[in-house]
Design a protein around this motif. Structure first.
Motif, short mmCIF file in Angstrom:
data_model
loop_
_atom_site.label_atom_id
_atom_site.label_comp_id
_atom_site.label_asym_id
_atom_site.label_seq_id
_atom_site.Cartn_x
_atom_site.Cartn_y
_atom_site.Cartn_z
N VAL A 86 4.18 4.19 2.34
CA VAL A 86 3.77 3.70 3.65
C VAL A 86 3.35 2.23 3.62
CG1 VAL A 86 1.37 4.47 3.33
CG2 VAL A 86 2.30 4.22 5.63
N GLY A 87 2.84 1.74 2.51
CA GLY A 87 2.38 0.36 2.46
C GLY A 87 3.34 -0.59 1.79
N GLY A 88 4.58 -0.15 1.58
CA GLY A 88 5.51 -0.99 0.84
C GLY A 88 5.17 -1.00 -0.64
N PHE A 89 5.82 -1.88 -1.41
CA PHE A 89 5.62 -1.92 -2.85
C PHE A 89 4.15 -2.19 -3.19
CE2 PHE A 89 5.58 -4.03 -7.01
CZ PHE A 89 6.26 -3.08 -7.75
N GLY A 90 3.54 -1.28 -3.94
CA GLY A 90 2.15 -1.43 -4.34
C GLY A 90 1.14 -0.99 -3.31
N GLY A 91 1.61 -0.50 -2.16
CA GLY A 91 0.71 0.11 -1.19
C GLY A 91 -0.02 -0.83 -0.26
N LEU A 92 0.05 -2.14 -0.51
CA LEU A 92 -0.73 -3.09 0.29
C LEU A 92 0.12 -4.03 1.13
CD1 LEU A 92 -3.55 -4.31 -2.15
CD2 LEU A 92 -3.86 -3.10 0.00
N GLN A 93 1.29 -4.38 0.65
CA GLN A 93 2.01 -5.52 1.21
C GLN A 93 2.44 -5.32 2.67
OE1 GLN A 93 4.43 -7.97 -1.54
NE2 GLN A 93 4.67 -6.08 -2.68
N GLU A 94 2.74 -4.08 3.04
CA GLU A 94 3.24 -3.83 4.38
C GLU A 94 2.41 -2.78 5.12
OE1 GLU A 94 7.58 -3.21 4.34
OE2 GLU A 94 7.54 -3.98 2.28
N LEU A 95 1.19 -2.58 4.68
CA LEU A 95 0.34 -1.58 5.31
C LEU A 95 -0.22 -2.13 6.62
CD1 LEU A 95 -0.90 1.22 5.15
CD2 LEU A 95 -2.81 0.23 3.85
N GLY A 123 0.06 3.61 -1.72
CA GLY A 123 0.11 3.57 -0.26
C GLY A 123 -0.76 4.65 0.36
N GLU A 124 -0.74 5.84 -0.22
CA GLU A 124 -1.57 6.93 0.29
C GLU A 124 -3.05 6.58 0.16
OE1 GLU A 124 -0.41 10.17 -2.13
OE2 GLU A 124 1.54 10.46 -1.17
N ILE A 125 -3.43 6.01 -0.97
CA ILE A 125 -4.83 5.67 -1.23
C ILE A 125 -5.31 4.60 -0.26
CG2 ILE A 125 -6.37 4.56 -2.89
CD1 ILE A 125 -4.74 6.05 -5.09
N PHE A 126 -4.53 3.55 -0.09
CA PHE A 126 -4.97 2.47 0.79
C PHE A 126 -4.89 2.86 2.27
CE2 PHE A 126 -4.24 -0.17 -3.04
CZ PHE A 126 -5.50 -0.74 -3.09
N THR A 127 -4.03 3.80 2.61
CA THR A 127 -4.02 4.30 3.98
C THR A 127 -5.31 5.07 4.26
OG1 THR A 127 -1.61 4.45 4.05
CG2 THR A 127 -2.83 5.81 5.62
N ARG A 128 -5.75 5.89 3.32
CA ARG A 128 -7.01 6.61 3.50
C ARG A 128 -8.18 5.64 3.57
NH1 ARG A 128 -4.80 10.47 -0.20
NH2 ARG A 128 -6.12 9.69 -1.87
N PHE A 129 -8.13 4.59 2.75
CA PHE A 129 -9.17 3.57 2.81
C PHE A 129 -9.19 2.92 4.20
CE2 PHE A 129 -9.64 -1.14 2.44
CZ PHE A 129 -11.02 -1.19 2.30
N ARG A 130 -8.03 2.57 4.70
CA ARG A 130 -7.95 1.95 6.03
C ARG A 130 -8.55 2.82 7.11
NH1 ARG A 130 -2.13 2.03 8.50
NH2 ARG A 130 -2.83 4.21 8.68
N ASP A 131 -8.32 4.13 7.01
CA ASP A 131 -8.67 5.05 8.09
C ASP A 131 -10.05 5.68 7.95
OD1 ASP A 131 -6.17 4.48 9.08
OD2 ASP A 131 -5.23 6.29 8.27
N ASP A 132 -10.73 5.44 6.84
CA ASP A 132 -12.04 6.06 6.61
C ASP A 132 -13.15 5.09 7.04
OD1 ASP A 132 -14.38 7.21 5.71
OD2 ASP A 132 -13.56 7.81 3.76
N PRO A 133 -13.87 5.38 8.11
CA PRO A 133 -14.90 4.46 8.59
C PRO A 133 -16.06 4.29 7.63
CG PRO A 133 -15.00 6.53 9.80
CD PRO A 133 -13.75 6.58 8.98
N ALA A 134 -16.21 5.20 6.69
CA ALA A 134 -17.31 5.08 5.72
C ALA A 134 -17.01 4.06 4.62
CB ALA A 134 -17.59 6.45 5.08
N LEU A 135 -15.75 3.69 4.47
CA LEU A 135 -15.36 2.73 3.45
C LEU A 135 -15.13 1.37 4.09
CD1 LEU A 135 -12.87 4.93 1.40
CD2 LEU A 135 -15.24 4.36 0.81
N ARG A 136 -15.72 0.34 3.51
CA ARG A 136 -15.66 -0.98 4.14
C ARG A 136 -14.94 -2.03 3.31
NH1 ARG A 136 -21.43 -1.95 7.29
NH2 ARG A 136 -21.35 -0.06 8.58
N VAL A 137 -14.90 -1.85 1.99
CA VAL A 137 -14.29 -2.84 1.10
C VAL A 137 -13.57 -2.10 -0.02
CG1 VAL A 137 -14.69 -4.86 -0.37
CG2 VAL A 137 -16.21 -4.41 1.57
N ALA A 138 -12.46 -2.67 -0.50
CA ALA A 138 -11.75 -2.10 -1.64
C ALA A 138 -11.59 -3.15 -2.73
CB ALA A 138 -10.38 -1.57 -1.23
#
Length: 277
Positions: free
Chosen positions: A98-107, A52-67
């Protein structure tokens, strides 16, 4: 309740001290996330929180566009919940992060494309995490299942998602019997995008990620928000929300430099230069 699908060994590697169960790598505008918890890449509470922490940073970093999310090794993508931890008394209920189980499902607000590269067994909560991606590629030896029924629990997220993704009766067969599905069948029913040779999986995933990373990020964001918010709406209601400027990402797109750049590039017969603003 979260459940796994058969592995009883999800212990994190030990080299004197506990290592991070998630590996990340950044290639330009692409973030690669690898679940790495030998022997099976199972997820416990701490791992879920970390994702969840990793995908939250991905979401909020404008330099990153795809995961890209994949698993380490060639046998397991992810079997879901760590049954070994559960057998030792760890609760399956708790703070998944923060993103639910696995960091993605509820982010919330994740308006960037996520590619899932399934490198092996993908079942239980692991399949639920995979279904949270936008595009799913699978190695030709990958297999899929929802065997929670055999452990007396419910695949809750899959019960919501899967009947909307594939034919109802096929989804119910998976949920009610726990049967396994190979990659070719998963592609036939539209559960995944395509099957590739195992040694080409990450090459294909990276090629697709690079293609998306070169695309218009504001358009991708608008697509993801509209698709997500309109899922349970009537068509006329969703279109009315767009007309009333009630989708934030669509409104931002309509007043952006990128929309003007797209029109100019078309008129000038050149490739557009997307700036995400």
């Amino acid at each position: 309740m979260r459940a796994g699908c058969g592995t009883r060994d999800g212990a994190t590697r030990q080299t004197g001290e506990q290592m991070d169960p998630i590996r990340t790598d950044i290639r330009g505008a692409v973030l690669e996330v690898t679940l790495d918890r030998p022997k099976a890449n199972a997820i416990d509470l701490a791992t879920s929180q970390r994702m969840g922490e990793i995908f939250t940073r991905f979401r909020d970093d404008p330099a990153l566009r795809v995961a890209i999310l994949t698993g380490a090794g060639e046998k397991f993508f992810c079997p879901g919940w760590d049954l070994k931890a559960a057998a030792e008394g760890a609760s399956v209920e708790g703070d998944y992060g923060v993103g639910g189980f696995g960091g993605l499902q509820e982010l919330r607000g994740l308006n960037k494309p996520v590619i899932i590269a399934v490198n092996g067994i993908c079942c239980g909560g692991g399949l639920e995490v995979a279904l949270s991606g936008d595009l799913i590629l699978a190695a030709d030896h990958a297999t899929f299942a929802l065997p929670e029924i055999r452990s007396g629990t419910v695949a809750d997220a899959a019960s919501i998602k899967l009947p909307k993704r594939i034919p109802y009766h096929i989804a119910m067969e998976m949920l009610l019997t726990g049967r396994w599905m190979d990659a070719a069948e998963a592609a036939r029913w539209g559960m995944i995008n395509r099957v590739v040779p195992a040694d080409q999986l990450m090459i294909e995933a990276r090629t697709l990620a690079d293609e998306l990373a070169s695309g218009p990020p504001l358009v991708f964001a608008a697509i993801k928000e509209v698709v997500r918010e309109a899922e349970d709406m009537k068509f006329v209601d969703a279109m009315a929300r767009i007309a009333r400027n009630q989708f934030e990402t669509v409104e931002k797109l309509h007043h952006s430099e990128d929309q003007l750049e797209g029109a100019r590039a078309f008129a000038e017969k050149r490739d557009p230069v997307w700036k995400g603003r």
